[in-house]
Design an enzyme around this catalytic site. Sequence first.
Site, mmCIF file in Angstrom:
data_model
loop_
_atom_site.group_PDB
_atom_site.id
_atom_site.type_symbol
_atom_site.label_atom_id
_atom_site.label_comp_id
_atom_site.label_asym_id
_atom_site.label_seq_id
_atom_site.Cartn_x
_atom_site.Cartn_y
_atom_site.Cartn_z
ATOM 1 N N ASN A 270 0.880 -1.171 0.000
ATOM 2 C CA ASN A 270 0.000 0.000 0.000
ATOM 3 C C ASN A 270 0.915 1.217 0.000
ATOM 4 O OD1 ASN A 270 -1.783 2.059 0.561
ATOM 5 N ND2 ASN A 270 -2.255 1.380 2.641
ATOM 6 N N TRP A 271 0.992 1.864 -1.143
ATOM 7 C CA TRP A 271 1.945 2.983 -1.276
ATOM 8 C C TRP A 271 1.457 4.269 -0.611
ATOM 9 C CZ3 TRP A 271 3.888 2.704 -7.091
ATOM 10 C CH2 TRP A 271 4.720 1.587 -7.218
ATOM 11 N N LYS A 272 0.207 4.335 -0.301
ATOM 12 C CA LYS A 272 -0.389 5.539 0.295
ATOM 13 C C LYS A 272 -0.134 6.748 -0.613
ATOM 14 C CE LYS A 272 -0.084 3.302 4.712
ATOM 15 N NZ LYS A 272 -0.021 3.398 6.153
ATOM 16 N N HIS B 5 -9.587 1.494 4.572
ATOM 17 C CA HIS B 5 -8.311 1.552 5.286
ATOM 18 C C HIS B 5 -8.482 2.469 6.501
ATOM 19 C CE1 HIS B 5 -4.182 2.636 6.236
ATOM 20 N NE2 HIS B 5 -3.845 1.487 5.676
ATOM 21 N N GLU C 235 -6.822 4.799 7.642
ATOM 22 C CA GLU C 235 -6.603 6.232 7.378
ATOM 23 C C GLU C 235 -7.834 6.855 6.721
ATOM 24 O OE1 GLU C 235 -2.810 5.736 5.410
ATOM 25 O OE2 GLU C 235 -2.020 5.053 7.331
ATOM 26 N N GLU D 63 -5.788 -4.972 10.279
ATOM 27 C CA GLU D 63 -4.713 -4.029 10.571
ATOM 28 C C GLU D 63 -5.023 -3.287 11.876
ATOM 29 O OE1 GLU D 63 -2.485 -2.761 6.766
ATOM 30 O OE2 GLU D 63 -4.321 -1.598 6.842
ATOM 31 N N GLY E 137 2.227 1.990 10.781
ATOM 32 C CA GLY E 137 3.205 3.070 10.653
ATOM 33 C C GLY E 137 3.876 3.445 11.957
ATOM 34 N N SER F 281 3.089 -2.494 10.289
ATOM 35 C CA SER F 281 4.539 -2.566 10.529
ATOM 36 C C SER F 281 5.160 -3.919 10.147
ATOM 37 C CB SER F 281 4.872 -2.219 11.984
ATOM 38 O OG SER F 281 4.493 -0.882 12.261
ATOM 39 N N GLY G 222 2.758 -1.325 4.301
ATOM 40 C CA GLY G 222 2.832 0.096 3.962
ATOM 41 C C GLY G 222 4.265 0.521 3.723
ATOM 42 N N GLY G 223 4.900 1.063 4.761
ATOM 43 C CA GLY G 223 6.254 1.622 4.664
ATOM 44 C C GLY G 223 7.256 0.731 3.945
HETATM 45 P P1 PGA Z 1 2.706 0.020 7.667
HETATM 46 O O1 PGA Z 1 1.283 0.322 6.970
HETATM 47 O O2 PGA Z 1 3.216 -1.262 7.091
HETATM 48 O O3 PGA Z 1 3.574 1.198 7.289
HETATM 49 O O4 PGA Z 1 2.462 -0.068 9.126
HETATM 50 C C1 PGA Z 1 0.357 -0.704 6.737
HETATM 51 C C2 PGA Z 1 -0.899 -0.128 6.114
HETATM 52 O O5 PGA Z 1 -1.293 0.984 6.430
HETATM 53 O O6 PGA Z 1 -1.540 -0.791 5.274
#
Ligand code: PGA
Length: 253
Positions: free
Chosen positions: A8-10, A99, A101, A169, A175, A214, A235-236
């Site tokens: 997930n590149w956000k 998600h 966010e 999640e 994050g 994470s 994500g990251g």
């Molecule tokens: P993260 O993000 O791996 O940076 O914790 C995961 C996500 O939001 O899907």
Amino acid sequence: MSFIVAGNWKMNKGPLETKEFFNEFFKLNLPSDIRTLFFVPALVAETTSHLFQQMDSIAEKNSHWGLENIYFEASGAFTGENSPQVAKQMGAGFTLVGHSERRSLFGESDHETNMKVKSAIMNGLSPMLCIGETLEERKSDKTLEVLKRQLFEGLKEVKIQNELHVAYEPVWAIGTGEVATTEQVSQAHQFIRKTLKEIFPDQEAKINILYGGSVKPENAAELSQADQVSGFLVGGASLQTNSFFKIIQAVKG
Ligand code: PGA
């Protein structure tokens, strides 16, 4: 079913970085029994679509892409939104829905999330419904209640086509570098599996449950052993080919 490693590149990467990423990534020796998915920002959908069309070996690499968010209407006067119908036309196969966010920063409700899941399916996209509890909810012992509500509301009147994905999640692990323990992940995933059996008595085998929060090369092997984990949403660590590839390798053992 093959294990899924999804990125997930956000709100990261423009067209140039997208090209660099995929040109590098598809040169790697990817195991064909791991499915990779990329959730990209809508602004690089066109670049991604072209790149995927150009790569002859994409089918054997078992890789697909999708958007991070769609709107629940296919077209019309909805300034600034992403049409699921157009995403499909562009070659997207997937979309993230709900998600954390989207829920916390943009106020998306369970109802809206449900409309999006249904719209994705209607428009030929495979939705990945994201669910998870906040730290406060976990501390006050509400985790299972929250997961149950998000599943029942988010999947209300949903008819599964070929498959469906749910990503667990925990919000406190996204994050933050704080990872859920294998035991916490197993517990949540077992509960999610049980709840999905209640919602879809005959079809629950078509649903993959992914863990996200994470995930890194260092913890991927252990987390992949947790009960009922059939993939990761990253994500990251999905932003660099190097770390994303290492996660794939860690899963392979
Ligand atoms: P993260 O993000 O791996 O940076 O914790 C995961 C996500 O939001 O899907």
